[in-house]
Design a protein around this motif. Structure first.
Motif, PDB file in Angstrom:
ATOM      1  N   PHE A 147     -11.876   0.268  11.294  1.00  0.00           N
ATOM      2  CA  PHE A 147     -10.869  -0.558  10.629  1.00  0.00           C
ATOM      3  C   PHE A 147     -11.517  -1.580   9.701  1.00  0.00           C
ATOM      4  N   ASP A 151     -10.628  -1.542   5.881  1.00  0.00           N
ATOM      5  CA  ASP A 151      -9.997  -2.753   5.341  1.00  0.00           C
ATOM      6  C   ASP A 151     -10.703  -3.221   4.073  1.00  0.00           C
ATOM      7  N   VAL A 154      -9.819  -0.848   1.226  1.00  0.00           N
ATOM      8  CA  VAL A 154      -8.434  -1.079   0.815  1.00  0.00           C
ATOM      9  C   VAL A 154      -8.358  -2.282  -0.116  1.00  0.00           C
ATOM     10  N   ARG A 209      -1.908   0.847  12.049  1.00  0.00           N
ATOM     11  CA  ARG A 209      -2.603  -0.221  11.332  1.00  0.00           C
ATOM     12  C   ARG A 209      -2.177  -0.279   9.851  1.00  0.00           C
ATOM     13  N   TYR A 210      -2.030   0.884   9.226  1.00  0.00           N
ATOM     14  CA  TYR A 210      -1.857   0.916   7.769  1.00  0.00           C
ATOM     15  C   TYR A 210      -0.468   1.372   7.330  1.00  0.00           C
ATOM     16  N   GLU A 213       0.694  -0.244   4.081  1.00  0.00           N
ATOM     17  CA  GLU A 213      -0.313  -0.439   3.037  1.00  0.00           C
ATOM     18  C   GLU A 213      -0.128   0.586   1.913  1.00  0.00           C
ATOM     19  N   ILE A 216      -2.992   2.926   0.286  1.00  0.00           N
ATOM     20  CA  ILE A 216      -3.342   4.205   0.895  1.00  0.00           C
ATOM     21  C   ILE A 216      -2.335   5.256   0.440  1.00  0.00           C
ATOM     22  N   TYR A 219      -2.966  10.339   4.511  1.00  0.00           N
ATOM     23  CA  TYR A 219      -3.899  10.629   5.593  1.00  0.00           C
ATOM     24  C   TYR A 219      -4.244  12.124   5.562  1.00  0.00           C
ATOM     25  N   ASP A 255       4.354   5.590  11.590  1.00  0.00           N
ATOM     26  CA  ASP A 255       4.319   5.471  10.131  1.00  0.00           C
ATOM     27  C   ASP A 255       5.160   6.574   9.501  1.00  0.00           C
ATOM     28  N   HIS A 258       3.719   7.221   4.722  1.00  0.00           N
ATOM     29  CA  HIS A 258       2.600   7.822   4.016  1.00  0.00           C
ATOM     30  C   HIS A 258       2.656   9.351   3.995  1.00  0.00           C
TER      31      HIS A 258
END
Length: 423
Positions: A147, A151, A154, A209-210, A213, A216, A219, A255, A258
């Protein structure tokens, strides 16, 4: 008095009714809204501003998943082999110190700025699953290490208007069965329930976590699953799509924003095992290719699969060729709406965006030790060079891999047609 009490009661009830009729506060994910993320629209990717996104960029290979050839090694080619070799060379404490400095210096903000300046819009970040566990990896056993590294990238990408694809290059158990997945010579992930469970749990942690965001893009579940070397390849291939679905389900629990990228079997080249293409509304596919003719006909099977599914296709890895070949193939991909990220961004010498100039005696001392027989303790002792020199060269390499000491491969970069007027 009674009428006043009734009045107050009526006011309170009315207020409660209004309160109950109001929608519940939205979650942070709902507040951000799916329009803040790159989305799939048929065969295209659409940016939050409504523009079509054609992926062009590079891979940060070797940084969080070391590969021997990028150091000039041949036999010593996977992360665990490289770590063992350095530990045999200078001891485990020095090896840990080397990896700590390597991670701090190999990729920095300056590298991301340089990539953006060349006209790229996307970076693919290969990583090892062990960065999210307590397993020892690159000198540390900290489940937050992954992470911390992501981070940083990112933030650097946000500041430079770049998208980021997270690529699990090395999955639990190994998904390929060769050096690129840091495995023990077989894609154990496809046969191991424990590894599959860990695989899904790590992706769910990453997704949680993301999830909010927008930098991104998506995945990428696993890189180049199932090498072609095994007798039971058809059986292994049949297990790939169910594993994808299991991981997608785990990610979607955290999530829903994404895109999820799915690579084909046998070096991200065989899409025949996939039959259920649209079980999620944010899926795209990713292929890889090295060599062959730089023509449409050479990738017709990939184009046909893209057209059949009606979903985006992206060339996640390509490269290690002449400038002329790369330019011709980039034009082919542009003409056929297949975005691309070239492999790799940085390595020793050439065939990359920037070349690392290794310290003098690197080949004679470090590479020679990596290639020497080291199957017994006697062979290790016999091959080990002068300690002071070996340590000096490892420290010098850390300096050499920093961008300011590397050589930009200008003609290589130009061959990638990154400027907007190339599209």
């Amino acid at each position: 008095m009674k009428s006043y009490v009734n009045y107050l009661f009526a006011v309170v009830m009315a207020a409660m009714a209004v309160s109950c009729s109001q929608p519940k506060p939205e979650t942070a994910e709902e507040q951000l809204g799916t329009e803040a993320f790159v989305r799939v629209s048929g065969e295209y990717l659409i940016e939050p501003n409504g523009d079509t996104l054609f992926i062009q960029g590079t891979n940060l290979g070797n940084w969080l998943n070391p590969e021997g050839y990028m150091f000039g090694f041949r036999r010593t080619n996977s992360p665990w082999m490289i770590n063992d070799m350095i530990s045999q060379l200078v001891g485990p404490d020095e090896a840990r110190a080397f990896w700590a400095q390597f991670k701090e210096n190999y990729i920095t903000r300056k590298d991301i700025e340089f990539i953006a300046e060349q006209g790229a819009n996307t970076i693919r970040l290969p990583f090892h699953y062990k960065l999210f566990t307590n397993e020892d990896y690159m000198g540390i056993n900290n489940p937050e290490e992954g992470f911390a590294r992501i981070d940083s990238v990112v933030n650097w990408c946000r500041d430079n208007n770049l998208y980021l694809i997270l690529d699990m290059h090395d999955a639990p158990g190994g998904q390929t069965g060769d050096n690129i997945d840091d495995s023990y010579g077989y894609p154990w992930l496809l046969d191991s329930e424990a590894s599959q469970q860990q695989f899904c749990e790590i992706w769910q942690k990453i997704a949680d976590r993301y999830k909010n965001e927008p930098v991104i893009l998506g995945y990428e579940l696993i890189n180049e699953p199932i090498a072609p070397y095994f007798e039971n390849v058809p059986e292994l291939n049949a297990k790939l799509e169910p594993l994808h679905k299991r991981a997608v389900t785990a990610i979607r629990e955290k999530d829903k924003n994404h895109i999820i990228l799915l690579g084909g079997a046998q070096w991200n080249g065989n899409f025949d095992p996939f039959t259920d293409w649209k079980y999620d509304n944010k899926i795209m596919y990713t292929c890889h290719r090295y060599g062959g003719d730089p023509t449409k006909g050479a990738i017709q099977n990939i184009i046909d699969f893209r057209d059949k599914t009606g979903l985006p296709m992206y060339m996640g890895e390509i490269g290690h060729n002449t400038d002329e070949w790369q330019e011709a193939f980039c034009r082919t991909m542009i003409d056929n709406n297949i975005g691309y990220t070239f492999w790799p961004y940085k390595k020793i010498h050439d065939s990359s965006w920037v070349g690392i100039n290794p310290p003098a005696q690197w080949d004679e001392v470090i590479v020679a030790f990596s290639e020497a027989p080291r199957g017994t303790y006697q062979e290790i002792r016999d091959a080990r060079p002068d300690q002071a020199l070996a340590r000096q060269l490892l420290h010098a390499y850390i300096d050499s891999c920093q961008l300011q000491y590397c050589t930009p491969q200008t003609s290589y970069i130009n061959s990638l047609l990154l400027r907007k007027d190339s599209l």
